[in-house]
Write a protein that holds these residues in place. Structure first.
Motif, PDB file in Angstrom:
ATOM      1  N   MET A   1       5.797  51.847  48.451  1.00 18.07           N
ATOM      2  CA  MET A   1       4.623  51.893  49.333  1.00 18.07           C
ATOM      3  C   MET A   1       3.530  52.805  48.780  1.00 18.07           C
ATOM      4  O   MET A   1       2.338  52.551  48.978  1.00 18.07           O
ATOM      5  N   ALA A   2       3.940  53.876  48.090  1.00 16.85           N
ATOM      6  CA  ALA A   2       2.976  54.824  47.524  1.00 16.85           C
ATOM      7  C   ALA A   2       2.489  54.392  46.144  1.00 16.85           C
ATOM      8  O   ALA A   2       1.540  54.973  45.613  1.00 16.85           O
ATOM      9  N   GLY A   3       3.152  53.404  45.565  1.00 19.94           N
ATOM     10  CA  GLY A   3       2.752  52.928  44.243  1.00 19.94           C
ATOM     11  C   GLY A   3       3.151  53.862  43.112  1.00 19.94           C
ATOM     12  O   GLY A   3       2.443  53.971  42.112  1.00 19.94           O
ATOM     13  N   ILE A   4       4.292  54.557  43.289  1.00 20.98           N
ATOM     14  CA  ILE A   4       4.770  55.491  42.263  1.00 20.98           C
ATOM     15  C   ILE A   4       6.239  55.196  41.972  1.00 20.98           C
ATOM     16  O   ILE A   4       6.888  54.435  42.687  1.00 20.98           O
ATOM     17  N   GLY A   5       6.771  55.822  40.936  1.00 25.50           N
ATOM     18  CA  GLY A   5       8.172  55.659  40.585  1.00 25.50           C
ATOM     19  C   GLY A   5       9.094  56.408  41.535  1.00 25.50           C
ATOM     20  O   GLY A   5       8.685  57.379  42.189  1.00 25.50           O
ATOM     21  N   ASP A   6      10.345  55.940  41.583  1.00 24.77           N
ATOM     22  CA  ASP A   6      11.339  56.569  42.459  1.00 24.77           C
ATOM     23  C   ASP A   6      11.541  58.050  42.149  1.00 24.77           C
ATOM     24  O   ASP A   6      11.632  58.877  43.063  1.00 24.77           O
ATOM     25  N   SER A   7      11.612  58.395  40.863  1.00 25.56           N
ATOM     26  CA  SER A   7      11.882  59.795  40.507  1.00 25.56           C
ATOM     27  C   SER A   7      10.719  60.702  40.901  1.00 25.56           C
ATOM     28  O   SER A   7      10.930  61.829  41.355  1.00 25.56           O
ATOM     29  N   LEU A   8       9.489  60.215  40.747  1.00 25.16           N
ATOM     30  CA  LEU A   8       8.332  61.012  41.152  1.00 25.16           C
ATOM     31  C   LEU A   8       8.300  61.190  42.670  1.00 25.16           C
ATOM     32  O   LEU A   8       8.056  62.293  43.175  1.00 25.16           O
ATOM     33  N   ALA A   9       8.592  60.121  43.396  1.00 22.81           N
ATOM     34  CA  ALA A   9       8.650  60.214  44.862  1.00 22.81           C
ATOM     35  C   ALA A   9       9.726  61.198  45.283  1.00 22.81           C
ATOM     36  O   ALA A   9       9.512  62.043  46.158  1.00 22.81           O
ATOM     37  N   SER A  10      10.888  61.103  44.664  1.00 23.82           N
ATOM     38  CA  SER A  10      11.997  61.989  44.999  1.00 23.82           C
ATOM     39  C   SER A  10      11.633  63.447  44.756  1.00 23.82           C
ATOM     40  O   SER A  10      11.933  64.319  45.577  1.00 23.82           O
ATOM     41  N   MET A  11      10.965  63.725  43.637  1.00 22.13           N
ATOM     42  CA  MET A  11      10.559  65.088  43.316  1.00 22.13           C
ATOM     43  C   MET A  11       9.592  65.636  44.367  1.00 22.13           C
ATOM     44  O   MET A  11       9.762  66.750  44.867  1.00 22.13           O
ATOM     45  N   HIS A  12       8.589  64.851  44.723  1.00 19.74           N
ATOM     46  CA  HIS A  12       7.608  65.313  45.712  1.00 19.74           C
ATOM     47  C   HIS A  12       8.246  65.467  47.090  1.00 19.74           C
ATOM     48  O   HIS A  12       7.959  66.431  47.809  1.00 19.74           O
ATOM     49  N   LEU A  13       9.106  64.540  47.476  1.00 18.95           N
ATOM     50  CA  LEU A  13       9.769  64.640  48.773  1.00 18.95           C
ATOM     51  C   LEU A  13      10.671  65.864  48.829  1.00 18.95           C
ATOM     52  O   LEU A  13      10.723  66.555  49.852  1.00 18.95           O
ATOM     53  N   ALA A  14      11.363  66.167  47.731  1.00 19.76           N
ATOM     54  CA  ALA A  14      12.221  67.356  47.691  1.00 19.76           C
ATOM     55  C   ALA A  14      11.394  68.630  47.868  1.00 19.76           C
ATOM     56  O   ALA A  14      11.815  69.564  48.562  1.00 19.76           O
ATOM     57  N   THR A  15      10.223  68.666  47.266  1.00 23.97           N
ATOM     58  CA  THR A  15       9.327  69.817  47.421  1.00 23.97           C
ATOM     59  C   THR A  15       8.895  69.959  48.878  1.00 23.97           C
ATOM     60  O   THR A  15       8.854  71.066  49.425  1.00 23.97           O
ATOM     61  N   MET A  16       8.604  68.835  49.516  1.00 22.62           N
ATOM     62  CA  MET A  16       8.165  68.856  50.913  1.00 22.62           C
ATOM     63  C   MET A  16       9.306  69.273  51.843  1.00 22.62           C
ATOM     64  O   MET A  16       9.081  69.984  52.831  1.00 22.62           O
ATOM     65  N   VAL A  17      10.526  68.867  51.522  1.00 25.52           N
ATOM     66  CA  VAL A  17      11.688  69.286  52.305  1.00 25.52           C
ATOM     67  C   VAL A  17      11.924  70.788  52.126  1.00 25.52           C
ATOM     68  O   VAL A  17      12.173  71.504  53.099  1.00 25.52           O
ATOM     69  N   ALA A  18      11.820  71.258  50.891  1.00 27.61           N
ATOM     70  CA  ALA A  18      12.072  72.674  50.597  1.00 27.61           C
ATOM     71  C   ALA A  18      11.137  73.614  51.354  1.00 27.61           C
ATOM     72  O   ALA A  18      11.547  74.693  51.768  1.00 27.61           O
ATOM     73  N   CYS A  19       9.892  73.194  51.555  1.00 28.36           N
ATOM     74  CA  CYS A  19       8.954  74.079  52.263  1.00 28.36           C
ATOM     75  C   CYS A  19       8.999  73.858  53.772  1.00 28.36           C
ATOM     76  O   CYS A  19       8.337  74.565  54.513  1.00 28.36           O
ATOM     77  N   GLY A  20       9.762  72.872  54.213  1.00 30.43           N
ATOM     78  CA  GLY A  20       9.910  72.644  55.656  1.00 30.43           C
ATOM     79  C   GLY A  20       8.891  71.687  56.242  1.00 30.43           C
ATOM     80  O   GLY A  20       8.808  71.551  57.460  1.00 30.43           O
ATOM     81  N   CYS A  21       8.103  71.007  55.394  1.00 28.43           N
ATOM     82  CA  CYS A  21       7.107  70.049  55.899  1.00 28.43           C
ATOM     83  C   CYS A  21       7.767  68.820  56.504  1.00 28.43           C
ATOM     84  O   CYS A  21       7.253  68.242  57.449  1.00 28.43           O
ATOM     85  N   ILE A  22       8.874  68.396  55.913  1.00 28.43           N
ATOM     86  CA  ILE A  22       9.626  67.242  56.409  1.00 28.43           C
ATOM     87  C   ILE A  22      11.111  67.581  56.367  1.00 28.43           C
ATOM     88  O   ILE A  22      11.526  68.529  55.694  1.00 28.43           O
ATOM     89  N   LYS A  23      11.897  66.797  57.058  1.00 24.28           N
ATOM     90  CA  LYS A  23      13.350  66.954  57.012  1.00 24.28           C
ATOM     91  C   LYS A  23      13.922  65.764  56.264  1.00 24.28           C
ATOM     92  O   LYS A  23      13.511  64.636  56.487  1.00 24.28           O
ATOM     93  N   GLY A  24      14.857  66.041  55.378  1.00 26.49           N
ATOM     94  CA  GLY A  24      15.492  64.987  54.618  1.00 26.49           C
ATOM     95  C   GLY A  24      16.807  64.564  55.240  1.00 26.49           C
ATOM     96  O   GLY A  24      17.392  65.304  56.031  1.00 26.49           O
ATOM     97  N   ARG A  25      17.213  63.367  54.870  1.00 25.00           N
ATOM     98  CA  ARG A  25      18.504  62.860  55.338  1.00 25.00           C
ATOM     99  C   ARG A  25      19.140  62.106  54.186  1.00 25.00           C
ATOM    100  O   ARG A  25      18.460  61.405  53.446  1.00 25.00           O
ATOM    101  N   LYS A  26      20.435  62.267  54.031  1.00 28.12           N
ATOM    102  CA  LYS A  26      21.123  61.572  52.940  1.00 28.12           C
ATOM    103  C   LYS A  26      21.926  60.427  53.469  1.00 28.12           C
ATOM    104  O   LYS A  26      22.278  60.325  54.582  1.00 28.12           O
TER     105      LYS A  26
END
Length: 72
Positions: free
Chosen positions: A47-72
């Motif tokens: 949906m964002a038009g980027i690769g999976d690894s780049l999305a994963s990296m950015h999402l992990a950063t957002m989870v680490a700072c508390g902006c979003i919550k992740g789920r496995k």
């Protein structure tokens, strides 16, 4: 203070860190996608038009700072 609780210095620091993370246009796009439903990393990346690894990296950063919550 009208009965409202003031933020602590640590809370201000955490909020500032989160705002720094969200200063990226790509991360804002990811936030909008994540906020629209529950998606896999691959779906978010497409949906964002980027690769999976780049999305994963950015999402992990957002989870680490508390902006979003992740789920496995």
């Amino acid at each position: 203070m009208n009965g409202k609780r003031a933020l602590t210095e640590a809370q201000f620091e955490q909020l500032a860190d989160c705002l720094k993370v969200l200063a990226s246009p790509l991360r804002l796009r990811l936030l909008m996608i994540v906020g629209s439903g529950e998606w896999t990393v691959g779906e978010i990346a497409r949906m964002a038009g980027i690769g999976d690894s780049l999305a994963s990296m950015h999402l992990a950063t957002m989870v680490a700072c508390g902006c979003i919550k992740g789920r496995k």
